[in-house]
Design an enzyme around this catalytic site. Structure first.
Site, PDB file in Angstrom:
ATOM      1  N   LYS A 265       0.855  -1.188   0.000  1.00  0.00           N
ATOM      2  CA  LYS A 265       0.000   0.000   0.000  1.00  0.00           C
ATOM      3  C   LYS A 265       0.894   1.242   0.000  1.00  0.00           C
ATOM      4  O   LYS A 265       1.745   1.409   0.885  1.00  0.00           O
ATOM      5  CB  LYS A 265      -0.868  -0.038   1.259  1.00  0.00           C
ATOM      6  CG  LYS A 265      -2.164   0.708   1.146  1.00  0.00           C
ATOM      7  CD  LYS A 265      -3.030   0.365   2.344  1.00  0.00           C
ATOM      8  CE  LYS A 265      -4.263   1.191   2.417  1.00  0.00           C
ATOM      9  NZ  LYS A 265      -4.930   1.070   3.704  1.00  0.00           N
TER      10      LYS A 265
HETATM   11  C1  E4P Z   1      -8.206   2.224   3.550  1.00  0.00           C
HETATM   12  O1  E4P Z   1      -7.509   1.361   3.103  1.00  0.00           O
HETATM   13  C2  E4P Z   1      -8.012   2.866   4.830  1.00  0.00           C
HETATM   14  O2  E4P Z   1      -7.306   1.980   5.672  1.00  0.00           O
HETATM   15  C3  E4P Z   1      -9.297   3.153   5.533  1.00  0.00           C
HETATM   16  O3  E4P Z   1     -10.403   2.755   4.764  1.00  0.00           O
HETATM   17  C4  E4P Z   1      -9.393   4.509   6.112  1.00  0.00           C
HETATM   18  O4  E4P Z   1     -10.629   4.614   6.772  1.00  0.00           O
HETATM   19  P1  E4P Z   1     -10.966   5.765   7.846  1.00  0.00           P
HETATM   20  O5  E4P Z   1     -11.172   7.022   7.088  1.00  0.00           O
HETATM   21  O6  E4P Z   1     -12.216   5.288   8.503  1.00  0.00           O
HETATM   22  O7  E4P Z   1      -9.784   5.838   8.767  1.00  0.00           O
END
Ligand code: E4P
Length: 218
Positions: free
Chosen positions: A87
């Site tokens: 990622k």
């Molecule tokens: C995506 O991969 C992120 O880890 C995640 O969806 C972020 O979500 P949040 O905005 O609830 O922290």
């Protein structure tokens, strides 16, 4: 649409996996920290455990922000298990690194995407997944789902192969909307996934069926 769970919590991953509908897991440094995972070895071991639990793509996020750092970190993460997806944040060196990973056969998830322009760059760099953060856009009084629709339209028109991973999902309705708009994947906490089960007429109907079933007993 594939279902990923957005957590590093092993109990929640297990519960979602046991439902039989889980296709993968996404994590981020905040989610890992929330589980109290500390140190590089512990982080790698945690990802390995998740990979052994779930048969699907598991996103592991780099914390470097320069090209060489992202590539080195990504190589280490990718070596943990064949299902690891590196990622990478949507920054200039991140885009360069995405292209390097693409050329070297390493799957990627471009994270922290908040605009169609960013999604185009991620696709051009060959990212496996692009993660538009729906909930965080909603938090700023914009419509996060509009971005999912816009990216879906652009990718379809242009023939981009990058999969749209609707992220930062906060509700069951978000999941339904993501599916309607053509997201390839939806990643969310356990709660909105379980929320999809709920309908009062299902509960009322089941109670009645069970009550009537008693009448059939001798
Ligand atoms: C995506 O991969 C992120 O880890 C995640 O969806 C972020 O979500 P949040 O905005 O609830 O922290």
């Amino acid at each position: 649409m594939k279902f990923f769970i957005d957590t590093a919590n092993l109990a929640q991953i297990k519960e979602a996996n046991e439902l039989g509908i889980l296709d993968g897991v996404t994590t981020n440094p905040s989610l890992m920290a929330k589980e109290g995972i500390k140190g590089e070895e512990a982080v790698r071991n945690h990802y390995k455990t998740i990979c052994e639990m779930v048969d699907g793509d598991i996103s592991a996020e780099v914390i470097s922000t320069d090209f060489n750092g992202i590539v080195e970190e990504g190589k280490i993460l990718a070596a943990i298990h064949p299902n690891i997806v590196v990622k990478v944040p949507m920054i200039k060196d991140g885009v360069k690194a995405l292209k390097w990973f693409t050329d070297n056969g390493i799957k990627t998830n471009c994270t922290l995407v908040f605009s169609a322009g960013q999604a185009i760059l991620a696709a051009k760099a060959g990212a496996t997944y692009v993660s538009p953060f729906v909930g965080r856009i909603d938090d700023g009084n914009w419509d996060g789902m509009e971005l999912i629709g816009q990216i879906a339209q652009i990718y379809s028109l242009q023939g981009f192969k990058t999969q749209i991973l609707a992220a930062s999902i906060r509700s069951s309705l978000h999941i339904v909307r993501a599916a309607e708009l053509g997201a390839d994947v939806c990643t969310c906490p356990l709660e909105p996934i379980l929320g999809l089960l709920k309908h009062p007429l299902t509960d009322i109907g089941l109670a009645k069926f069970l009550e009537d079933a008693k009448k059939m007993k001798q």
